[in-house]
Motif scaffolding. Structure first.
Motif, PDB file in Angstrom:
ATOM      1  N   GLU A  34     139.088 -35.029  70.060  1.00  0.00           N
ATOM      2  CA  GLU A  34     139.517 -35.707  71.291  1.00  0.00           C
ATOM      3  C   GLU A  34     140.189 -34.712  72.236  1.00  0.00           C
ATOM      4  O   GLU A  34     139.933 -34.721  73.441  1.00  0.00           O
ATOM      5  CB  GLU A  34     140.488 -36.857  70.930  1.00  0.00           C
ATOM      6  CG  GLU A  34     140.814 -37.767  72.085  1.00  0.00           C
ATOM      7  CD  GLU A  34     139.598 -38.506  72.629  1.00  0.00           C
ATOM      8  OE1 GLU A  34     139.568 -38.720  73.857  1.00  0.00           O
ATOM      9  OE2 GLU A  34     138.673 -38.853  71.865  1.00  0.00           O
ATOM     10  N   GLU A  35     141.042 -33.844  71.664  1.00  0.00           N
ATOM     11  CA  GLU A  35     141.688 -32.817  72.489  1.00  0.00           C
ATOM     12  C   GLU A  35     140.642 -31.881  73.103  1.00  0.00           C
ATOM     13  O   GLU A  35     140.739 -31.505  74.280  1.00  0.00           O
ATOM     14  CB  GLU A  35     142.695 -32.013  71.639  1.00  0.00           C
ATOM     15  CG  GLU A  35     143.949 -32.777  71.290  1.00  0.00           C
ATOM     16  CD  GLU A  35     144.847 -32.012  70.310  1.00  0.00           C
ATOM     17  OE1 GLU A  35     144.457 -30.913  69.845  1.00  0.00           O
ATOM     18  OE2 GLU A  35     145.941 -32.516  70.008  1.00  0.00           O
ATOM     19  N   ILE A  38     138.916 -33.693  75.889  1.00  0.00           N
ATOM     20  CA  ILE A  38     139.778 -33.706  77.078  1.00  0.00           C
ATOM     21  C   ILE A  38     139.789 -32.323  77.723  1.00  0.00           C
ATOM     22  O   ILE A  38     139.671 -32.184  78.953  1.00  0.00           O
ATOM     23  CB  ILE A  38     141.214 -34.160  76.693  1.00  0.00           C
ATOM     24  CG1 ILE A  38     141.202 -35.643  76.312  1.00  0.00           C
ATOM     25  CG2 ILE A  38     142.182 -33.924  77.854  1.00  0.00           C
ATOM     26  CD1 ILE A  38     142.501 -36.146  75.708  1.00  0.00           C
ATOM     27  N   LYS A  39     139.896 -31.297  76.857  1.00  0.00           N
ATOM     28  CA  LYS A  39     139.908 -29.931  77.369  1.00  0.00           C
ATOM     29  C   LYS A  39     138.589 -29.607  78.059  1.00  0.00           C
ATOM     30  O   LYS A  39     138.569 -29.020  79.144  1.00  0.00           O
ATOM     31  CB  LYS A  39     140.153 -28.960  76.209  1.00  0.00           C
ATOM     32  CG  LYS A  39     140.362 -27.534  76.627  1.00  0.00           C
ATOM     33  CD  LYS A  39     140.677 -26.669  75.418  1.00  0.00           C
ATOM     34  CE  LYS A  39     140.826 -25.220  75.782  1.00  0.00           C
ATOM     35  NZ  LYS A  39     141.069 -24.375  74.612  1.00  0.00           N
ATOM     36  N   GLU A  41     136.501 -31.773  79.380  1.00  0.00           N
ATOM     37  CA  GLU A  41     136.428 -32.548  80.626  1.00  0.00           C
ATOM     38  C   GLU A  41     137.233 -31.860  81.730  1.00  0.00           C
ATOM     39  O   GLU A  41     136.791 -31.753  82.867  1.00  0.00           O
ATOM     40  CB  GLU A  41     136.947 -33.977  80.404  1.00  0.00           C
ATOM     41  CG  GLU A  41     135.982 -34.861  79.658  1.00  0.00           C
ATOM     42  CD  GLU A  41     136.551 -36.257  79.382  1.00  0.00           C
ATOM     43  OE1 GLU A  41     137.626 -36.585  79.936  1.00  0.00           O
ATOM     44  OE2 GLU A  41     135.919 -37.002  78.624  1.00  0.00           O
ATOM     45  N   LYS A  42     138.443 -31.388  81.351  1.00  0.00           N
ATOM     46  CA  LYS A  42     139.267 -30.683  82.342  1.00  0.00           C
ATOM     47  C   LYS A  42     138.566 -29.406  82.790  1.00  0.00           C
ATOM     48  O   LYS A  42     138.525 -29.098  83.986  1.00  0.00           O
ATOM     49  CB  LYS A  42     140.638 -30.353  81.741  1.00  0.00           C
ATOM     50  CG  LYS A  42     141.593 -29.767  82.772  1.00  0.00           C
ATOM     51  CD  LYS A  42     142.954 -29.592  82.189  1.00  0.00           C
ATOM     52  CE  LYS A  42     143.973 -29.080  83.149  1.00  0.00           C
ATOM     53  NZ  LYS A  42     143.606 -28.183  84.155  1.00  0.00           N
TER      54      LYS A  42
END
Length: 154
Positions: A34-35, A38-39, A41-42
């Motif tokens: 998940e991290e 998110i990373k 996606e960022k």
């Protein structure tokens, strides 16, 4: 049976511990996944923002290049006009120099003509004086003749 049961319980405990350990690992991996999502996606958003920024810069550069090309074309045209004007000025300068030589000759001719006119004026003044003197003499002779004529009548 009790022994077997104990062995099986022991195996079940080991399997439960293993299962819990694997479940912990799984949760940690899911959390890490998940991290990472998110990373990513960022990073994707940052990359998208960078791509947009690059596209904007590219558009600005394209506009600047078009302006520079237009400016260069205008300057080339202006340069050509100035070159033509320079050629015309050089020709005019040559003509003026040639004209100055002609002007010097004309000035010299005018000076010679002026000298002739002054001589002619001087000689004509002398001739006019002689004519006036002769006219006065003739007038005097005419007056004398009139006087003689009157005397003869008397």
């Amino acid at each position: 049976l009790k022994e077997e049961n104990a062995i099986l319980r022991s195996k079940i405990n080991k399997l439960q511990i293993l299962s819990e350990t694997q479940a912990d690992k799984m949760r940690k991996l899911e959390k890490k996944l998940e991290e990472n999502k998110i990373k990513e996606e960022k990073e994707a958003q940052d990359l998208e923002a960078m791509v947009q920024h690059v596209e904007q810069n590219l558009q600005l550069m394209t506009k600047r290049a078009a302006k520079a090309e237009n400016s260069a074309a205008r300057l080339r045209q202006e340069n050509a006009q100035l070159q033509a004007e320079l050629r015309n000025c050089r020709l005019e300068k040559e003509e003026l120099r040639a004209g100055q030589a002609g002007l010097a000759a004309a000035k010299q001719n005018a000076e010679v003509a002026l000298q002739h006119l002054l001589r002619v004026t001087s000689s004509s003044r002398a001739s006019i004086r002689q004519l006036l003197s002769g006219a006065e003499s003739l007038q005097l002779v005419a007056d004398l003749l009139k006087s003689i004529d009157r005397i003869s009548e008397v």
